[in-house]
Each structure stands twice: as C-alpha cells, then as structure tokens.
Design an enzyme around this catalytic site. Structure first.
Site, PDB file in Angstrom:
ATOM      1  N   ASP A 121       5.369   1.717  17.185  1.00 24.88           N
ATOM      2  CA  ASP A 121       3.981   1.957  17.610  1.00 24.88           C
ATOM      3  C   ASP A 121       3.971   3.024  18.698  1.00 24.88           C
ATOM      4  OD1 ASP A 121       1.771   0.113  19.835  1.00 24.88           O
ATOM      5  OD2 ASP A 121       1.367   1.862  18.573  1.00 24.88           O
ATOM      6  N   ASN A 126       0.894   4.470  19.885  1.00 25.82           N
ATOM      7  CA  ASN A 126      -0.356   4.587  20.661  1.00 25.82           C
ATOM      8  C   ASN A 126      -0.712   3.266  21.347  1.00 25.82           C
ATOM      9  OD1 ASN A 126      -1.074   3.067  18.490  1.00 25.82           O
ATOM     10  ND2 ASN A 126      -2.946   4.211  18.009  1.00 25.82           N
ATOM     11  N   ASP A 139      -1.260   0.222  20.418  1.00 30.07           N
ATOM     12  CA  ASP A 139      -2.180  -0.812  19.892  1.00 30.07           C
ATOM     13  C   ASP A 139      -1.406  -1.964  19.251  1.00 30.07           C
ATOM     14  OD1 ASP A 139      -3.149   0.845  16.737  1.00 30.07           O
ATOM     15  OD2 ASP A 139      -1.207   0.240  17.570  1.00 30.07           O
ATOM     16  N   ASP A 190       2.961   3.018  13.481  1.00 28.98           N
ATOM     17  CA  ASP A 190       2.099   4.090  12.962  1.00 28.98           C
ATOM     18  C   ASP A 190       2.928   5.298  12.518  1.00 28.98           C
ATOM     19  OD1 ASP A 190       1.185   3.959  16.361  1.00 28.98           O
ATOM     20  OD2 ASP A 190       2.744   5.277  15.548  1.00 28.98           O
ATOM     21  N   ASP A 225       4.226   4.356  -1.983  1.00 23.34           N
ATOM     22  CA  ASP A 225       4.145   3.071  -2.686  1.00 23.34           C
ATOM     23  C   ASP A 225       2.822   3.038  -3.454  1.00 23.34           C
ATOM     24  OD1 ASP A 225       5.388  -0.114  -1.530  1.00 23.34           O
ATOM     25  OD2 ASP A 225       4.314   0.351  -3.396  1.00 23.34           O
ATOM     26  N   ASP A 255       4.349  -0.717  -7.496  1.00 25.07           N
ATOM     27  CA  ASP A 255       4.197  -2.139  -7.192  1.00 25.07           C
ATOM     28  C   ASP A 255       3.886  -2.957  -8.455  1.00 25.07           C
ATOM     29  OD1 ASP A 255       3.823  -4.065  -4.906  1.00 25.07           O
ATOM     30  OD2 ASP A 255       1.897  -4.321  -5.889  1.00 25.07           O
ATOM     31  N   GLU A 315       8.762  -1.730  -9.349  1.00 21.55           N
ATOM     32  CA  GLU A 315       9.036  -3.096  -8.891  1.00 21.55           C
ATOM     33  C   GLU A 315       8.641  -4.008 -10.039  1.00 21.55           C
ATOM     34  OE1 GLU A 315       6.384  -5.362  -6.767  1.00 21.55           O
ATOM     35  OE2 GLU A 315       7.878  -6.521  -5.683  1.00 21.55           O
ATOM     36  N   HIS A 329      10.576  -5.896   2.335  1.00 18.28           N
ATOM     37  CA  HIS A 329       9.500  -6.488   3.135  1.00 18.28           C
ATOM     38  C   HIS A 329       9.012  -7.823   2.580  1.00 18.28           C
ATOM     39  CE1 HIS A 329       7.579  -4.629  -0.215  1.00 18.28           C
ATOM     40  NE2 HIS A 329       6.458  -5.244   0.070  1.00 18.28           N
ATOM     41  N   ASP A 330       9.522  -8.183   1.389  1.00 18.14           N
ATOM     42  CA  ASP A 330       9.117  -9.460   0.769  1.00 18.14           C
ATOM     43  C   ASP A 330      10.206 -10.523   0.870  1.00 18.14           C
ATOM     44  OD1 ASP A 330       7.556  -7.833  -2.077  1.00 18.14           O
ATOM     45  OD2 ASP A 330       6.686  -8.493  -0.176  1.00 18.14           O
TER      46      ASP A 330
HETATM   47  O1  TEU Z   1       5.447  -7.941  -4.631  1.00 19.51           O
HETATM   48  C1  TEU Z   1       5.355  -8.595  -5.895  1.00 19.51           C
HETATM   49  C2  TEU Z   1       6.198  -9.790  -5.839  1.00 19.51           C
HETATM   50  O2  TEU Z   1       6.946 -10.090  -6.707  1.00 19.51           O
HETATM   51  C3  TEU Z   1       6.079 -10.545  -4.592  1.00 19.51           C
HETATM   52  O3  TEU Z   1       4.941 -11.376  -4.786  1.00 19.51           O
HETATM   53  C4  TEU Z   1       7.308 -11.361  -4.346  1.00 19.51           C
HETATM   54  O4  TEU Z   1       7.760 -11.954  -5.531  1.00 19.51           O
HETATM   55  C5  TEU Z   1       6.961 -12.428  -3.402  1.00 19.51           C
HETATM   56  O5  TEU Z   1       6.246 -11.804  -2.390  1.00 19.51           O
HETATM   57  C6  TEU Z   1       8.241 -13.055  -2.893  1.00 19.51           C
HETATM   58  O6  TEU Z   1       7.892 -13.889  -1.819  1.00 19.51           O
HETATM   59  C7  TEU Z   1       4.624  -6.792  -4.500  1.00 19.51           C
HETATM   60  C8  TEU Z   1       4.701  -6.352  -3.044  1.00 19.51           C
HETATM   61  O7  TEU Z   1       6.059  -6.000  -2.730  1.00 19.51           O
HETATM   62  C9  TEU Z   1       4.226  -7.507  -2.194  1.00 19.51           C
HETATM   63  O8  TEU Z   1       4.367  -7.198  -0.809  1.00 19.51           O
HETATM   64  C10 TEU Z   1       2.755  -7.769  -2.520  1.00 19.51           C
HETATM   65  O9  TEU Z   1       2.324  -8.932  -1.829  1.00 19.51           O
HETATM   66  C11 TEU Z   1       2.563  -7.990  -4.036  1.00 19.51           C
HETATM   67  O10 TEU Z   1       3.284  -7.094  -4.853  1.00 19.51           O
HETATM   68  C12 TEU Z   1       1.089  -7.744  -4.387  1.00 19.51           C
HETATM   69  O11 TEU Z   1       0.824  -6.381  -4.227  1.00 19.51           O
HETATM   70 CA    CA Z   2      -0.055   2.108  16.699  1.00 20.67          CA
END
Ligand code: TEU
Ligand code: CA
Length: 566
Positions: A21, A23, A25, A29, A98, A199, A256, A333-334
């Site tokens: 970050d 700025n 907040d 960013d 993405d 996605d 994905e 991130h998932d």
């Molecule tokens: O993720 C799809 C997906 O398979 C996820 O739902 C994953 O299986 C689950 O989060 C595991 O806990 C994509 C994106 O990477 C995810 O961040 C989004 O929430 C989802 O699609 C909807 O766009």
């Molecule tokens: Ca920021």
C-alpha cells in the site's frame, strides 16, 4: 516439443490488495507494485500474473467485475496501470491480466439492464430460468454454499450464479456476449499486455436443460459440476476465442480449470490443435480419501498421502508430455500457504520451503510462485472469525456454526487450515509496523510472525528461502533440461521420498525430495548408471563428492544431482 518463451518462464502471482500500500489507505495498490518491480527483477521472475484490478464492489476479492475497462479506484487510476506496464516491460517482465469471463458482478451495467425485463436486449447475456414447483430451476449448489440460483423479484425469474449471488453467470450461448468478451480481450491486448489467466474458464459451457444433479447426500443442494465443467461447447468456444483473438497476438494464456482431467487438458492445451497454452489443474489440491472429500470438500483437515501426490503429478507429467504443457503451482490466492500445507511451518520451515521450491521448479512445466511463497510465509491462524475477510470462509462459518450448530472450535480449525485468507494477509516486507505493508490500518491483519519472516530479513540472509528461489530461477534460465527434459518417477512406492529423473539428450538430473521430518535412506535404483555426478543444488550444507547412490536424508532435505555418462 517446440521451444516457447512461456515454457521457459517463471510466473509470479500478485494479489494486489495485499501486496504493498503506497497511499496509506490500508489497501495494496498499483503504485505499490511499481515500487517493488526491482524486487521482482532481483528475484528473477519473468512474468507477473496480476489478480483482478478492475472496477468491482469487492464481494469476492475483485473476481466480481462491474467494469472490465476501468481500474478499481482502490488500486489507483489507469495512468498508474499504464506506468506499471511500462516499468515492467522496461525490466523485461511480462504481464498477464486475470480475465473473469464466466460471470460479472451484479453491479455490471449489462446485469442492471438484463434484470429490468424479460425482453430487455441484455436479458440473454445471463442465464435466467423460471422456478420449478415453487423452487429453484434445479438443485445445483453454489461453490460458495447455498443454491446456485437467485430469485429476482423484478421479473420473478431466477438467475444462475455458480459463485456468490453477486456474481451472475454469463450466457456464453449468446454470440453477442461472446463478442463482447473478445472485444474486452482485444482492448487489453492492444494496450500491450502479454496474456491472460482465465478464471474458471472450463465452466463457461453449461449442459442445456440444466438437469438436476444426482442426490448423493441429504443436503438440499447438490454439486452439479458434471453439468458445467468441460461442458458440451467449451472446446468450440475456446477455439473461437483463439481464432477471433488469441491467434492475432504473441500471447500467453493459462486457463484456471477446476476439475479438469488430463484428457481435457490435452484437448485445451494441445500444441497444435489446442486453444490455451496451459491450464491449472487441482488434483494435488485435493489429496484426501474420496469419502473425506465427499463429506468435507475443501474444508477437510488431515494428513495427505505422498504416494497419492506422486501418482497425481506423475500422471499429469506423463499424459501431457509431447502433447500439451503443464503449469505447476503449490499455492495461490485461493489456497493455504504451501509450507503450512505440504511442508513444516514450524522448526523446519526454511528447509521445507526450499524443498518445496525445488519440487516446484524441477517438474516438467511452467512454475508459478505466489507472493510471499519466496520468503516462506505461513498460514495465519486467526483466533476469531471476525479477523477473516473472505466471502467463502465467512459463508462457511455462518452456515455451519450459525445455522447448523456445528462445533465452533472444529470449524475454526478447518478455517485456520484451509481459508483463502491464509494467502491474503499482507506481504511481509520488513519487521516494521504492519510488516512495512501500510502506514494505515491494513484491510486484513498482518500475520503476527512478520517480525521473523519478512523480505528485509530474507534479503540480508544468504541462506534464506528468497535467495534459494533466486538460485532456482537462475538455474532454469541456464539449463534447458529443467524446461524441456522428460520426467521419470523413481522409488514410486517410497512413502517419504519423492525422487524423479529429468532427461535431455545425454544429460540426466536426479531430484531427491524428503517430504518428512524423518531421516530415510535414499538408494538409487541400480538401473540408473552414470560415470560422473555433480551436485546442482541442495538445502543443507552437502559434500558434493558424496556418492548419490545411497545416503541418509536429513529432515525435508532436497538434493539435485547432474549425472553424466550412463
Ligand atoms: O476460483 C475458482 C475456484 O475453483 C475456487 O472457487 C476454488 O476452488 C476455491 O476458492 C477453493 O477454496 C476462481 C478464483 O481464483 C477465485 O478467487 C474466485 O473466488 C472464483 O474463481 C470465482 O471467480
Ligand atoms: Ca492503497
């Protein structure tokens, strides 16, 4: 197997909200990314995959888009994005954006129009159906719990949302909608980006008629994946996307594809007949007995089986070899942090993070490094549900503890192990306030272990996970065998050691990974002959003259040997 830049590269995923970050907040960013491009250059990565930064109400971390051609003000302005792209390209770093094309936000103008009336020109941009006997059109469950259908009172019909109800699914049967997506793709490609991560792209084709899913539990809603994963027109749509857009640019695409099989992956990524360069498969993210998975799904907590991991990875390595191309990741991130899930985030955190990094880089495919993985960041384990932010986590808690009265401590244990927020706590830059992520109040709490685990410490320590990732990335750049060598599993039945060979021409690399804190003896099969060996990389001080035919492995020890002269 043709040489391609997207086979040779290492990709680094940035989840912008949690990166840096600038700025004050409390939200990461674009200027924060610009400030750290030299850091990424030092790490050595070639490509950045940037999670969504488009205008969004933020219901699902930006994967609910309300304007595909506008930057979310939380992250900055289009001018910041353009400066970021220019600065990346100045450093020889490419950018993947993405693309979320399976659904939009319910605040997207298309959906606002679509819901106005049954004969609105945008009605068929989405999937609307009348109810059936006073209930939803079918019994499909949403990926985030509850029904996959939402009744909309304006027209008295239901719309489909495989994710949250603020993420209505787009109707890819509609050629006008498909053309809108291709227009958006061209718009970004013409701005100079280098490709897309797509996605849940294997969900865009749904089974006509939307049949009920088989009832396999006493749940009100059932998993309908067989009716929307790898649907009947998916290959057709992807071919059209390739023909209309992708074939006209030198781009890199990764789909994905939850639930994808190796067979589907070959269809999608085939070097000649395919449409995308690679896909993310999920089988190594679900290493659990089938009955455990059926009952708890992603929230299962418990040991995973190395033999199953070896079987899964070997099948993917062998079934795509010479046909398609593998991607490979251990976190994103998932998913939970890889060192917590597959290694040891306690006493052997550094050794196991390095062992996993070697695994990631030595397989046959393009490696993806998730922000923070390169310094061995761990799961966070918040005590209170109030510290979690992710919609999937909060819905899970609300339904199981709030509505069904499940045991709170048991549910919190599942959340601490598997919540997506494990990967979304702020990047740990220093031991300073808020780990140097922000001068404000972070949108999600920083992992308390930032004082020990942070970039500043890692860069100052020659033995850190960070410098080890740098060496692996450098090795990949220097040695084509890491990119193009074939893969052969060794010691298939060993329950603690994962060993495999990579072969290119008359060179072989022997990769030996101890996935445990035990000290098993490695014994090279006598079929593997060589006259000379050289230690390429290891995560412990090692005498390079030691004979690799047999030795005792230390906890989470990894060694890679170059063998010549068979
Ligand atoms: O993720 C799809 C997906 O398979 C996820 O739902 C994953 O299986 C689950 O989060 C595991 O806990 C994509 C994106 O990477 C995810 O961040 C989004 O929430 C989802 O699609 C909807 O766009
Ligand atoms: Ca920021």
């Amino acid at each position: 197997m043709k040489r391609r830049w997207w086979k040779e590269c290492v990709v680094y995923q940035i989840y912008p909200r949690s990166f840096l970050d600038c700025n004050g907040d409390g939200i990461g960013d674009l200027r924060g990314i610009i400030a750290k491009l030299d850091y990424l250059k030092l790490l050595g990565v070639d490509v950045v995959w940037l999670s969504p930064i488009y205008k969004s109400p933020g219901d699902d971390g930006g994967y609910d888009i309300s304007d595909y051609c506008e930057i979310n003000a939380d992250f900055g302005a289009m001018a910041d994005w353009e400066e970021m792209l220019g600065q990346m390209h100045d450093r020889g770093i490419r950018l993947l954006m993405d693309l979320v094309a399976n659904h939009t936000s319910d605040e997207h103008p298309w959906f606002i129009e679509s819901r106005k009336s049954r004969d609105n020109p945008y009605r068929d941009y989405y999937i609307w159906r009348p109810g059936k006997e006073g209930r939803e059109p079918n019994n499909w469950a949403s990926c985030f719990g509850g029904s996959a259908w939402q009744l909309d009172h304006v027209t008295g019909e239901y719309y489909l949302h495989l994710f949250s109800k603020k993420q209505p699914d787009l109707n890819w049967e509609n050629p006008r909608l498909r053309e809108e997506i291709y227009r958006i793709m061209r718009w970004w490609l013409d701005k100079g980006i280098d490709g897309f991560r797509l996605d849940v792209i294997n969900m865009i084709s749904k089974m006509p008629g939307f049949p009920d899913a088989p009832v396999v539990s006493d749940e009100r809603y059932q998993w309908g994946g067989q009716y929307f994963i790898q649907g009947p027109r998916l290959v057709e749509y992807l071919r059209e996307m390739r023909q209309q857009v992708l074939s006209k640019y030198d781009v890199f695409t990764v789909g994905e594809t939850p639930g994808v099989t190796t067979e589907h992956a070959v269809d999608i990524t085939h070097e000649e007949a395919g449409s995308l360069n690679m896909v993310f498969q999920f089988e190594h993210m679900d290493l659990a007995p089938r009955d455990v998975l059926a009952k708890a799904g992603k929230w299962h907590v418990g040991p995973w089986d190395l033999l199953e991991l070896k079987q899964v990875m070997t099948r993917w390595q062998k079934e795509l070899e010479g046909k398609g191309w593998n991607s490979f990741y251990l976190s994103n991130h998932d998913q939970p942090r890889s060192v917590s899930r597959f290694g040891d985030d306690g006493g052997h955190r550094v050794e196991s993070a390095k062992m996993l990094a070697t695994f990631l880089h030595m397989l046959h495919g393009t490696p993806y490094v998730y922000q923070g993985e390169e310094i061995g960041m761990t799961n966070v384990r918040f005590e209170s549900i109030d510290d979690y932010r992710d919609i999937e986590t909060l819905r899970f808690y609300r339904e199981w503890v709030g509505q069904r009265g499940a045991d709170r401590s048991e549910m919190m244990a599942a959340i601490q192990a598997k919540s997506r927020d494990n990967a979304r706590t702020p990047m740990q830059w220093s031991a300073g306030a808020n780990a140097g992520f922000t001068t404000g109040k972070p949108w999600i709490k920083v992992n308390p272990n930032y004082s020990q685990i942070n970039v500043e410490q890692a860069q100052a320590d020659p033995g850190s996970v960070f410098h080890y990732y740098r060496r692996l990335i450098e090795l990949r750049r220097k040695h084509p065998i890491m990119v193009y060598g074939s893969y052969e599993l060794l010691l298939a039945a060993h329950e603690q050691i994962y060993a495999f060979l990579r072969t290119l021409h008359n060179e072989q690399w022997l990769v030996i990974l101890n996935f445990t804190e035990d000290v098993p003896v490695f014994a090279l099969p006598s079929t593997i002959a060589f006259s000379q060996h050289e230690l390429v990389i290891s995560n412990y001080p090692t005498d390079s003259r030691e004979d690799p035919r047999s030795f005792e492995l230390r906890p989470y020890e990894v060694r890679v040997y170059r063998l010549v002269g068979g």
